[in-house]
Design an enzyme around this catalytic site. Structure first.
Site, PDB file in Angstrom:
ATOM      1  N   ASP A  28       0.878  -1.169   0.000  1.00  0.00           N
ATOM      2  CA  ASP A  28       0.000   0.000   0.000  1.00  0.00           C
ATOM      3  C   ASP A  28       0.911   1.212   0.000  1.00  0.00           C
ATOM      4  O   ASP A  28       1.542   1.524   1.008  1.00  0.00           O
ATOM      5  CB  ASP A  28      -0.899  -0.031   1.250  1.00  0.00           C
ATOM      6  N   LYS A  90       2.907  11.267  -3.384  1.00  0.00           N
ATOM      7  CA  LYS A  90       1.872  10.601  -4.175  1.00  0.00           C
ATOM      8  C   LYS A  90       0.958  11.614  -4.868  1.00  0.00           C
ATOM      9  O   LYS A  90       0.439  11.344  -5.952  1.00  0.00           O
ATOM     10  CB  LYS A  90       1.054   9.698  -3.243  1.00  0.00           C
ATOM     11  N   GLU A 204      -7.146   0.470  -4.674  1.00  0.00           N
ATOM     12  CA  GLU A 204      -7.189   0.372  -3.213  1.00  0.00           C
ATOM     13  C   GLU A 204      -8.529  -0.178  -2.686  1.00  0.00           C
ATOM     14  O   GLU A 204      -8.517  -1.079  -1.837  1.00  0.00           O
ATOM     15  CB  GLU A 204      -6.868   1.743  -2.590  1.00  0.00           C
ATOM     16  N   ASP A 226     -12.876   5.538   2.315  1.00  0.00           N
ATOM     17  CA  ASP A 226     -11.450   5.604   2.665  1.00  0.00           C
ATOM     18  C   ASP A 226     -11.064   7.027   3.051  1.00  0.00           C
ATOM     19  O   ASP A 226     -10.960   7.905   2.191  1.00  0.00           O
ATOM     20  CB  ASP A 226     -10.623   5.116   1.462  1.00  0.00           C
TER      21      ASP A 226
HETATM   22  P1  ADP Z   1      -2.979   7.488   3.757  1.00  0.00           P
HETATM   23  O1  ADP Z   1      -3.937   6.538   3.116  1.00  0.00           O
HETATM   24  O2  ADP Z   1      -3.223   8.909   3.375  1.00  0.00           O
HETATM   25  O3  ADP Z   1      -1.558   7.096   3.607  1.00  0.00           O
HETATM   26  P2  ADP Z   1      -3.627   6.484   6.458  1.00  0.00           P
HETATM   27  O4  ADP Z   1      -4.694   5.551   6.075  1.00  0.00           O
HETATM   28  O5  ADP Z   1      -2.383   5.925   7.006  1.00  0.00           O
HETATM   29  O6  ADP Z   1      -3.300   7.530   5.313  1.00  0.00           O
HETATM   30  O7  ADP Z   1      -4.286   7.501   7.521  1.00  0.00           O
HETATM   31  C1  ADP Z   1      -3.548   8.454   8.197  1.00  0.00           C
HETATM   32  C2  ADP Z   1      -4.487   9.263   9.063  1.00  0.00           C
HETATM   33  O8  ADP Z   1      -5.106   8.404  10.037  1.00  0.00           O
HETATM   34  C3  ADP Z   1      -3.763  10.359   9.853  1.00  0.00           C
HETATM   35  O9  ADP Z   1      -4.500  11.556   9.787  1.00  0.00           O
HETATM   36  C4  ADP Z   1      -3.757   9.794  11.252  1.00  0.00           C
HETATM   37  O10 ADP Z   1      -3.723  10.812  12.248  1.00  0.00           O
HETATM   38  C5  ADP Z   1      -5.068   9.038  11.288  1.00  0.00           C
HETATM   39  N1  ADP Z   1      -5.109   8.039  12.356  1.00  0.00           N
HETATM   40  C6  ADP Z   1      -4.294   6.970  12.522  1.00  0.00           C
HETATM   41  N2  ADP Z   1      -4.582   6.317  13.659  1.00  0.00           N
HETATM   42  C7  ADP Z   1      -5.614   6.984  14.247  1.00  0.00           C
HETATM   43  C8  ADP Z   1      -6.369   6.819  15.459  1.00  0.00           C
HETATM   44  N3  ADP Z   1      -6.094   5.834  16.309  1.00  0.00           N
HETATM   45  N4  ADP Z   1      -7.353   7.724  15.714  1.00  0.00           N
HETATM   46  C9  ADP Z   1      -7.605   8.733  14.873  1.00  0.00           C
HETATM   47  N5  ADP Z   1      -6.955   8.943  13.733  1.00  0.00           N
HETATM   48  C10 ADP Z   1      -5.962   8.084  13.405  1.00  0.00           C
HETATM   49 MG    MG Z   2      -4.545   4.892   2.127  1.00  0.00          MG
END
Ligand code: ADP
Ligand code: MG
Length: 650
Positions: A28, A90, A204, A226
């Site tokens: 991912d 990205k 995705e 998502d």
């Molecule tokens: P991307 O797909 O953009 O790479 P992610 O799916 O990894 O991103 O999501 C990242 C986001 O998820 C960030 O804003 C992070 O703060 C939030 N996040 C991760 N864990 C938690 C949690 N336990 N509670 C609230 N928000 C969270």
């Molecule tokens: Mg993602």
């Protein structure tokens, strides 16, 4: 025989290596975080780094004269090296500097040029060869988002190879369903530069559905919601006969969990009476970091840092509300009625920000049904990609249930006609792989060639669409206007990459392009990047060889120490001293970083202790048989051998 004494593998480790024998992984490649997963014992699992961390922040810091730093360590020092630390690469994949104009206003790093087809960041690099400058030179190197992504992929590749104990067979990399040709091609190129065999690009949302095993059902409609760090994507998937089709996609590229951080930071400013104007960049950064940590705490607690969950919910409600419009539109595009949950067979939560309870509640209310969220929403995409990788790379001789993944063309593909009008050949949301054919004729008398201009977009005129490629078909004999018959074929493969072929039917003349979109890279540019990636390859290889040599040495030392403690009395004084000296030499080598020396001394010690190992074997057998008949002994030895072989095969 002596080998058996020392070949003490970590039980868990050797099992893992065998169970993941396929060594195909799912990746991912996220805007905020990236992950790698594989299928182990028929279950997909994410692979952690050496410190047990699954998420690799998608951040790369470039340095002068040293390999880039990737992940949490790069992110940690981002404020100190704002120009050299590239995050959210990205967003710029497959984009030109002009496309990226709005996004770039929010980025702390610098862009090398506003010209050319590819975005380039200015980062620290080696001193210019002719300039004679010494030390780190900021802005002396230009990197593209593709190279930045390749660094992230390479880090995950090394992580996976270490976990699986060998080179990878290939990888499935996920992309947002809305990624166009250029963005998909850029992602593939990044994989290639990282030295990965990209088995397939996978959408995705489809990956998330696979992780939930929804392909095992026979049919259904699913919504995948998502919410990541800075992007929101909604996709509607249709499953028929075990085959997924992306019916529609939508979203907002400037909406995500990071907006919650900003809203919460503002709440803190108000509560604490902070003078906003007095905050410098680093104080602002620190406040945002604190807000993010509090946000994570508030996912499981009712209050943290003087803020209640109710206050957070109120602050972020307008942000969450903004996802509703895109969801309703996507449902409509897929032929469903918003608000009628009965039409959906499931709603899947993806992205770290969907952990926030208020988001879950909102999604449930919006779709009129409880969402699936029991697979970690951070990991679900990587896990699904691993499932797909395992299918694609799995043993060919075994019957395997094929999941033929169908995706849609997210934007219409067409050709420019006279007057700058666009003729759509493949309409938006057509399932792929797909193809279409259309016949055109000449406009002018005695025309001997055609200019073909392939465009992508929903608008009617060329200026308002994105130009993908231009090519020509030449050498047609002069004919009266309207006599030539030009057949144009568009084919989109399973990765969503377009090929256009043109054939003049009366003469049989043909021409074609693989749409190397105009925002992608040329083969030469890719070669150049591959070449540059070797710049540090040697360094990387050394680090790896050193790590491997150390592991092997430690293993042998531990086994030998245990053997000495148990049976040291079998050794003569001199032999014992000799072994102790060998141990000392290996320990000396371990304090240094010469992997070849560590290996040599490990082998020496192994060789040197062979007689001891044999003595132990004999003593062991003598102990086991004490006082029995020779015939019995032979039987026992045979039996012992049989067991050993059996063990060896497992
Ligand atoms: P991307 O797909 O953009 O790479 P992610 O799916 O990894 O991103 O999501 C990242 C986001 O998820 C960030 O804003 C992070 O703060 C939030 N996040 C991760 N864990 C938690 C949690 N336990 N509670 C609230 N928000 C969270
Ligand atoms: Mg993602």
């Amino acid at each position: 025989m002596a080998d058996a004494l020392y070949d003490i593998a970590e039980p868990g480790e050797s099992k893992a290596k065998e169970a993941c024998a396929g060594r195909a992984v799912g990746i991912d490649l996220g805007t905020t975080n990236s992950l790698v997963a594989c299928v182990r014992d028929a279950n997909p699992v994410c692979l952690p780094d050496g410190e047990g961390r699954m998420l690799l922040p998608s951040a790369v810091r470039y340095r002068a004269g040293a390999a880039p730093i990737v992940g949490a360590e790069a992110l940690r020092d981002a404020a100190k090296f704002p120009h050299d630390t590239i995050v959210s690469a990205k967003r710029f994949m497959g984009r030109g500097p002009k496309d990226a104009e709005t996004t770039r206003r929010f980025t702390p790093y610098e862009f090398a040029t506003m010209e050319g087809p590819v975005v380039r960041f200015k980062v620290a690099g080696p001193p210019p060869k002719d300039g004679g400058a010494e030390g780190p030179v900021s802005g002396s190197k230009e990197v593209t988002p593709i190279e930045v992504s390749a660094e992230i992929l390479r880090t995950l590749k090394v992580r996976a190879e270490q976990a699986l104990g060998g080179p990878l067979d290939g990888a499935v990399i996920t992309v947002p369903a809305y990624f166009d040709d250029a963005q998909r091609q850029a992602t593939k190129d990044a994989g290639r530069i990282a030295g990965l065999e990209v088995l397939r690009l996978l959408n995705e949302p489809t990956a998330a559905a696979l992780a939930y095993g929804l392909d095992k059902k026979s049919e259904g409609m699913f919504a995948v919601y998502d919410l990541g760090g800075g992007t929101f994507d909604i996709s509607i998937l249709k499953l028929t006969g075990g085959v997924f089709e992306v019916k529609s996609t939508g979203g907002d590229t400037a909406l995500g969990g990071d907006d919650f951080d900003r809203a919460l930071a503002e709440l803190l400013i108000g509560k604490r009476g902070i003078d906003e104007g007095a905050l410098d960049a680093s104080a602002r950064r620190a406040l945002l970091d604190e807000a993010r940590a509090l946000k994570h705490e508030l996912t499981t607690k009712d209050a943290a840092g003087g803020v209640t969950r109710a206050e957070l919910d109120e602050a972020i409600a307008p942000i969450i509300q903004r996802t509703a419009t895109a969801c309703k539109r996507a449902l409509k595009d897929a032929g469903l009625t918003p608000g009628n949950g009965a039409q959906l067979d499931g709603v899947i939560l993806v992205g770290g920000a969907t952990r926030v309870p208020a988001v879950r509640a909102f999604v449930e209310q919006l779709f009129g049904r409880e969402p699936l969220g029991d697979i970690d929403p951070d990991q679900v995409v990587a896990l699904g990609a691993a499932v797909q990788a395992d299918l694609l790379a799995g043993p060919r001789d075994l019957p395997r249930e094929d999941v033929l993944l169908l995706d849609v063309v997210s934007l219409s593909l067409g050709l420019e006609l006279m007057g700058g009008v666009v003729e759509k050949i493949i309409p938006r949301n057509s399932t792929i792989p797909t193809g279409a054919k259309q016949t055109f004729t000449t406009y002018a008398e005695n025309q001997t060639g055609f200019d073909l201009h392939v465009v992508q977009g929903e608008r009617e005129t060329v200026e308002q669409c994105r130009s993908l490629a231009k090519f020509q078909l030449k050498g047609i004999p002069p004919m009266a206007a309207g006599m030539a018959r030009l057949e144009v074929t568009f084919l989109v493969d399973a990765d969503g990459i377009l090929q256009v072929m043109a054939k003049e039917l009366t003469t049989g003349k043909e021409a074609s392009v693989q749409v190397k979109p105009s925002y992608g890279l040329t083969d030469e540019q890719i070669e150049q990047m591959l070449y540059e990636s070797y710049e540090y390859a040697e360094q990387d290889l050394k680090a790896r060889q050193l790590a491997e040599a150390r592991v092997e040495a430690d293993r042998i030392l531990a086994a030998l120490r245990a053997a000495l403690a148990a049976d040291g009395q079998l050794l003569a004084r001199d032999d014992r001293d000799e072994i102790d000296r060998g141990i000392g030499r290996l320990e000396d080598a371990l304090r240094g970083d010469d992997h070849a020396m560590i290996r040599r001394r490990t082998e020496q010690l192994d060789f040197q202790t062979k007689p001891f190992a044999e003595k132990r074997m004999n003593a062991g057998i003598a102990r086991a048989i004490g006082g029995h008949q020779v015939g019995e002994i032979e039987q026992k030895v045979e039996h012992a051998k049989g067991t050993a072989e059996h063990e060896g095969q497992r």
